[in-house]
Enzyme design. Sequence first.
Site, PDB file in Angstrom:
ATOM      1  N   ASP A  50       0.840  -1.194   0.000  1.00  5.87           N
ATOM      2  CA  ASP A  50       0.000   0.000   0.000  1.00  5.87           C
ATOM      3  C   ASP A  50       0.880   1.251   0.000  1.00  5.87           C
ATOM      4  O   ASP A  50       1.713   1.436   0.888  1.00  5.87           O
ATOM      5  CB  ASP A  50      -0.895  -0.004   1.251  1.00  5.87           C
ATOM      6  N   TYR A  55       2.862   9.966  -0.333  1.00  7.80           N
ATOM      7  CA  TYR A  55       3.998   9.422   0.445  1.00  7.80           C
ATOM      8  C   TYR A  55       5.320   9.750  -0.244  1.00  7.80           C
ATOM      9  O   TYR A  55       6.381   9.595   0.337  1.00  7.80           O
ATOM     10  CB  TYR A  55       3.898   7.898   0.606  1.00  7.80           C
ATOM     11  N   LYS A  84      -3.027   5.929  -4.320  1.00 10.61           N
ATOM     12  CA  LYS A  84      -4.131   6.815  -3.937  1.00 10.61           C
ATOM     13  C   LYS A  84      -4.016   8.145  -4.670  1.00 10.61           C
ATOM     14  O   LYS A  84      -2.919   8.686  -4.809  1.00 10.61           O
ATOM     15  CB  LYS A  84      -4.104   7.065  -2.421  1.00 10.61           C
ATOM     16  N   HIS A 117      -7.783   9.385  -1.753  1.00 12.90           N
ATOM     17  CA  HIS A 117      -7.066   9.373  -0.474  1.00 12.90           C
ATOM     18  C   HIS A 117      -7.916   9.900   0.678  1.00 12.90           C
ATOM     19  O   HIS A 117      -7.879   9.381   1.776  1.00 12.90           O
ATOM     20  CB  HIS A 117      -5.768  10.182  -0.591  1.00 12.90           C
TER      21      HIS A 117
END
Length: 319
Positions: A50, A55, A84, A117
């Site tokens: 994931d 990120y 996401k 997200h």
Amino acid sequence: MDPKSQRVKLNDGHFIPALGFGTGAPPEVPKSEAVEVTKFAIEAGFRHIDSAHTYQNEEQVGQAIRSKIADGTVKREDIFYTSKVWSTFLRPELVRPALEKSLKDLQLDYVDLYIIHQPVALMPGETLFPTDENGKPMFDSVDLCRTWECKDAGLTKSIGVSNFNHKQLEKILNKPGLKYKPVCNQVECHPYLNQSKLLEFCKSHDIVLVAYGALGAQRTLQWMNPNLPFLLEDPVLSAIAKKHKQTPALVALRYQIQRGVVVLAKSYNKKRIKENIQVFDFELTLEDMKAIDGLNSNIRYYDFQQAVDHPEYPYSEEY
């Protein structure tokens, strides 16, 4: 128990592994570490990875996945990869370019799951968290039902959402002529915030609940309330862990698996990554499950307070 065979069926016919490896890390962790730990997680047996645009490690995570494909550890179809779409790309015309950017970073042809997200739209632009001259977040207004339709290009196998409350899910489910249901709702979920009402709602609509923050939160996160209790030091969890000769972290993960929740285990520590995969090696009793249910106290570690004034802020609802 072979972790690779523990999968949950999604409402579109695809399968998601019940245990996932979360790759998000605090900004002070060098991005290069994501390559090492993701490779290690795949070697340890994780098949569900994931990540997310925000990120800022998809290049490294993609490198790790591709290197494990190249050395014969896995085939692409063995890996379930989630990305996401971030809040600055929620306008319908920005979704596909955002996914294409992720795929370019990953150097993969498709993702297995692409999710919104969170429901709070932010002003499009280069920065992830746009703010005005007073430091206030710059919100955008987007019809999330329209953001939603992003599957037909074959760039993702499944589509889902994250951090949506039941009313926001309902809005999508009630959309006239809805082509695809969200396959999942990824939310913060752990014994202190067990999301039982949201879980019930999702199950009744054949939507899988995916738990992030399943081990509470690291104390180091600067935007986390330091006064909140530390989940893994909970005496009830510790006693159950002792009884089963397991760690409190494994008990917290096992709790989710037995509730039919897909759970993400986030760690950059190799010893703990190896440990987390052992979640399939033991079972909690009904009494254990009830005792852990009893810990629910609606403690939310990730409350995104900066967005509390946005009309789509998800946590003003009970669930």
